[in-house]
Design a protein around this motif. Sequence first.
Motif, short mmCIF file in Angstrom:
data_model
loop_
_atom_site.label_atom_id
_atom_site.label_comp_id
_atom_site.label_asym_id
_atom_site.label_seq_id
_atom_site.Cartn_x
_atom_site.Cartn_y
_atom_site.Cartn_z
N LEU A 131 0.82 -1.21 0.00
CA LEU A 131 0.00 0.00 0.00
C LEU A 131 0.86 1.26 0.00
O LEU A 131 1.69 1.44 0.89
CB LEU A 131 -0.91 0.00 1.23
N ASP A 132 0.68 2.08 -1.02
CA ASP A 132 1.21 3.44 -1.02
C ASP A 132 0.05 4.33 -0.60
O ASP A 132 -0.94 4.44 -1.31
CB ASP A 132 1.73 3.82 -2.40
N MET A 133 0.19 4.98 0.55
CA MET A 133 -0.94 5.71 1.10
C MET A 133 -1.31 6.96 0.30
O MET A 133 -2.34 7.58 0.56
CB MET A 133 -0.68 6.05 2.57
N SER A 134 -0.49 7.31 -0.70
CA SER A 134 -0.89 8.41 -1.59
C SER A 134 -2.12 8.03 -2.39
O SER A 134 -2.82 8.90 -2.93
CB SER A 134 0.26 8.77 -2.53
N PHE A 135 -2.41 6.72 -2.47
CA PHE A 135 -3.61 6.27 -3.18
C PHE A 135 -4.87 6.82 -2.51
O PHE A 135 -5.86 7.10 -3.19
CB PHE A 135 -3.66 4.74 -3.21
N PHE A 136 -4.83 6.97 -1.20
CA PHE A 136 -5.99 7.50 -0.50
C PHE A 136 -6.27 8.94 -0.92
O PHE A 136 -7.42 9.35 -1.04
CB PHE A 136 -5.79 7.42 1.01
N GLN A 137 -5.21 9.69 -1.15
CA GLN A 137 -5.38 11.06 -1.62
C GLN A 137 -5.95 11.07 -3.04
O GLN A 137 -6.81 11.89 -3.36
CB GLN A 137 -4.04 11.81 -1.59
N GLU A 138 -5.49 10.13 -3.86
CA GLU A 138 -6.02 10.03 -5.22
C GLU A 138 -7.49 9.63 -5.20
O GLU A 138 -8.29 10.13 -6.00
CB GLU A 138 -5.22 9.01 -6.02
N MET A 139 -7.85 8.74 -4.30
CA MET A 139 -9.26 8.37 -4.16
C MET A 139 -10.12 9.59 -3.90
O MET A 139 -11.20 9.75 -4.47
CB MET A 139 -9.44 7.38 -3.00
N SER A 140 -9.65 10.45 -3.03
CA SER A 140 -10.41 11.64 -2.66
C SER A 140 -10.47 12.65 -3.80
O SER A 140 -11.54 13.17 -4.12
CB SER A 140 -9.78 12.29 -1.42
N GLN A 141 -9.33 12.90 -4.44
CA GLN A 141 -9.26 13.95 -5.45
C GLN A 141 -9.80 13.50 -6.81
O GLN A 141 -10.53 14.24 -7.46
CB GLN A 141 -7.81 14.43 -5.59
N ARG A 142 -9.44 12.30 -7.22
CA ARG A 142 -9.82 11.83 -8.56
C ARG A 142 -11.19 11.16 -8.58
O ARG A 142 -11.95 11.32 -9.52
CB ARG A 142 -8.77 10.86 -9.08
N PHE A 143 -11.48 10.38 -7.52
CA PHE A 143 -12.70 9.59 -7.52
C PHE A 143 -13.77 10.12 -6.57
O PHE A 143 -14.85 9.54 -6.47
CB PHE A 143 -12.38 8.14 -7.14
N SER A 144 -13.46 11.21 -5.86
CA SER A 144 -14.41 11.78 -4.88
C SER A 144 -14.87 10.73 -3.88
O SER A 144 -16.02 10.68 -3.48
CB SER A 144 -15.62 12.38 -5.61
N ALA A 145 -13.92 9.87 -3.49
CA ALA A 145 -14.22 8.81 -2.53
C ALA A 145 -13.34 9.02 -1.31
O ALA A 145 -12.27 8.43 -1.17
CB ALA A 145 -13.96 7.44 -3.15
N ALA A 146 -13.79 9.90 -0.44
CA ALA A 146 -13.01 10.27 0.73
C ALA A 146 -13.61 9.62 1.98
O ALA A 146 -14.72 9.10 1.96
CB ALA A 146 -12.98 11.79 0.89
N GLY A 147 -12.84 9.65 3.06
CA GLY A 147 -13.35 9.17 4.33
C GLY A 147 -12.61 7.95 4.84
O GLY A 147 -12.07 7.15 4.06
N ASP A 148 -12.58 7.80 6.15
CA ASP A 148 -11.87 6.70 6.79
C ASP A 148 -12.38 5.34 6.35
O ASP A 148 -11.60 4.42 6.08
CB ASP A 148 -11.97 6.81 8.31
#
Length: 295
Positions: free
Chosen positions: A146-163
């Motif tokens: 897991l590269d945790m930058s993926f979580f930022q991409e989820m939020s910015q690119r896919f609008s899928a944010a949250g714990d």
Amino acid sequence: MLWKKGRRSDNVVDARGDGGGGGGMRFGGGKGLSLTAIVLIVGIGWITGQDPMQILGQLAGQMDQTSAPASSQTRQAPPANDEQAEFVRSILGDTEDTWGQVFQQAGRQYQQPKLVLFSGRVNSACGLASSATGPFYCPADKQVYLDMSFFQEMSQRFSAAGDFAQAYVIAHEVGHHVQTLLGVSAKIQEARRQGRQMEGDGGLLVRQELQADCLAGVWANHAQKRLNWLEPGDIEEALTAANAIGDDRLQQQGQGRVVPDSFTHGTSAQRVRWFKTGFAQGQVSQCDTFAAKNL
């Protein structure tokens, strides 16, 4: 999500300081494996029926020891003040508790996977991977990467944010580990060697991924019963994440059209459906995507 209720796993190892996973595969002369060589290896894999990732993994074992990445045993645990890593440890710890209990009830023992945090790129027993690959599970070494930058991409690119959206991603990859322990992954590889349909709508790869979504839902069910840690909107976060990374939606965004014959993970609707099935039932027996006529 009240994730701090979760037990912290000791199986998270920090490879973010490994300089991008030890510099990748290296052979004679100190040069990295070229793109042409990789294409040839993939071609050989398809011709011979072998998994190209396994071939790359075998070649990785031949690389110069001086350029080999540190093993998970020698890597350090994440620093105590890293809250994002603490989150990962909490989620992984609860997947260990859930699957340990589920396996015990079935008369089996759950083997806990390692989760390797990396940045940029990393070597695994399945070969070299970059952050662009996204989170992945390697059955050859039974580790999640897991590269945790993926979580930022989820939020910015896919609008899928949250714990809980992030927790779903981790639980999905652990779901692949469960598949390996149950023998599902081995059957998929055997089917590949036999020339059965792998890609495409209804193909074995899609069914494998949808089952991992369902297993993530099973985990979420058990975790909620044990910890009562979900808050209003958390389930919606996971469903948004599942919906955002469906093959149809990603293809529409990337190339402007949907090509069902090249599906590998399932449509957005299918991914949402199978996560919800696992969460509603909380039973592995309800996750038999391979027998399902309608995915």
